[in-house]
Design a protein around this motif. Structure first.
Motif, PDB file in Angstrom:
ATOM      1  N   ASN A  81       6.826  -2.330   6.054  1.00  0.00           N
ATOM      2  CA  ASN A  81       7.219  -2.398   7.464  1.00  0.00           C
ATOM      3  C   ASN A  81       7.012  -1.064   8.174  1.00  0.00           C
ATOM      4  OD1 ASN A  81       7.923  -5.086   7.252  1.00  0.00           O
ATOM      5  ND2 ASN A  81      10.101  -4.676   6.942  1.00  0.00           N
ATOM      6  N   LEU A  82       7.369   0.024   7.518  1.00  0.00           N
ATOM      7  CA  LEU A  82       7.223   1.342   8.140  1.00  0.00           C
ATOM      8  C   LEU A  82       5.748   1.682   8.357  1.00  0.00           C
ATOM      9  CD1 LEU A  82       8.622   3.808   9.273  1.00  0.00           C
ATOM     10  CD2 LEU A  82       8.715   4.749   6.955  1.00  0.00           C
ATOM     11  N   ASP A  98      -1.601  -1.252   2.877  1.00  0.00           N
ATOM     12  CA  ASP A  98      -0.491  -1.539   3.778  1.00  0.00           C
ATOM     13  C   ASP A  98       0.862  -1.421   3.089  1.00  0.00           C
ATOM     14  OD1 ASP A  98      -2.184  -1.994   5.935  1.00  0.00           O
ATOM     15  OD2 ASP A  98      -2.444  -4.098   5.402  1.00  0.00           O
ATOM     16  N   GLY A  99       0.883  -0.910   1.853  1.00  0.00           N
ATOM     17  CA  GLY A  99       2.136  -0.672   1.136  1.00  0.00           C
ATOM     18  C   GLY A  99       2.553  -1.835   0.262  1.00  0.00           C
ATOM     19  N   GLY A 100       3.514  -1.544  -0.627  1.00  0.00           N
ATOM     20  CA  GLY A 100       4.093  -2.572  -1.469  1.00  0.00           C
ATOM     21  C   GLY A 100       3.326  -2.875  -2.740  1.00  0.00           C
ATOM     22  N   GLU A 101       2.308  -2.076  -3.055  1.00  0.00           N
ATOM     23  CA  GLU A 101       1.511  -2.352  -4.259  1.00  0.00           C
ATOM     24  C   GLU A 101       1.751  -1.339  -5.366  1.00  0.00           C
ATOM     25  OE1 GLU A 101      -0.186  -1.675  -1.347  1.00  0.00           O
ATOM     26  OE2 GLU A 101      -0.758  -3.657  -0.682  1.00  0.00           O
ATOM     27  N   GLY A 102       2.829  -0.609  -5.345  1.00  0.00           N
ATOM     28  CA  GLY A 102       3.067   0.467  -6.304  1.00  0.00           C
ATOM     29  C   GLY A 102       2.984   0.043  -7.754  1.00  0.00           C
ATOM     30  N   THR A 103       2.939   1.044  -8.620  1.00  0.00           N
ATOM     31  CA  THR A 103       2.815   0.811 -10.062  1.00  0.00           C
ATOM     32  C   THR A 103       4.085   1.229 -10.783  1.00  0.00           C
ATOM     33  OG1 THR A 103       1.779   2.967 -10.299  1.00  0.00           O
ATOM     34  CG2 THR A 103       0.306   1.080 -10.070  1.00  0.00           C
ATOM     35  N   SER A 104       5.221   0.827 -10.300  1.00  0.00           N
ATOM     36  CA  SER A 104       6.499   1.209 -10.896  1.00  0.00           C
ATOM     37  C   SER A 104       6.562   0.795 -12.354  1.00  0.00           C
ATOM     38  CB  SER A 104       7.654   0.545 -10.155  1.00  0.00           C
ATOM     39  OG  SER A 104       7.743   1.081  -8.875  1.00  0.00           O
ATOM     40  N   GLY A 105       7.078   1.715 -13.151  1.00  0.00           N
ATOM     41  CA  GLY A 105       7.279   1.415 -14.555  1.00  0.00           C
ATOM     42  C   GLY A 105       6.049   1.608 -15.414  1.00  0.00           C
ATOM     43  N   TYR A 106       4.890   1.912 -14.804  1.00  0.00           N
ATOM     44  CA  TYR A 106       3.682   2.090 -15.587  1.00  0.00           C
ATOM     45  C   TYR A 106       3.819   3.348 -16.428  1.00  0.00           C
ATOM     46  CZ  TYR A 106      -1.143   2.704 -16.920  1.00  0.00           C
ATOM     47  OH  TYR A 106      -2.291   2.867 -17.647  1.00  0.00           O
TER      48      TYR A 106
END
Length: 121
Positions: A81-82, A98-106
């Motif tokens: 959104n930001l 556009d955001g929201g595609e991160g690789t958390s936990g990788y």
């Protein structure tokens, strides 16, 4: 019982002109590592060019935390959104998506970590 990770939303700001040039999400407690990752990163050439120009002119990008204590799902939504709102207002963001595609936990393999360590010496 596993403790749920907490996330924050941040922007990177150019100290010379005050312009926001990047929006991101990271895990709470990793603020210093997050800024270091941006300063050393090579995966986004557009962002890297902005950071190098700031450094050449004697500055350092400013990491500003906007919201903290978020679940990952909420953090991804706020990041998207930001980015959308700032772009609609004319901000020239260096985000590649556009955001929201991160690789958390990788987790990188030992070989990858070791190779990076050797390159840094």
């Amino acid at each position: 019982m596993l403790k749920q990770r907490s996330y924050f939303i941040y922007v990177l700001r150019n100290p010379h002109n005050g312009q926001i040039f990047y929006v991101g999400k990271a895990q709470v407690g990793k603020e210093t590592q997050t800024l270091s990752r941006h300063l050393c990163g090579r995966s986004n050439p557009w962002k890297r060019n902005v950071i190098e120009a700031i450094l050449r002119n004697g500055g350092q990008p400013k990491l500003i935390v906007l919201r903290t204590g978020l679940t990952e799902q909420v953090a991804f939504r706020l990041e998207r959104n930001l980015i959308r709102v700032l772009r609609s207002l004319g901000f020239h963001l260096t985000n590649l998506t556009d955001g929201g595609e991160g690789t958390s936990g990788y987790k990188h393999t030992f070989a990858v970590c070791n190779a990076r360590s050797e390159r840094m010496k």
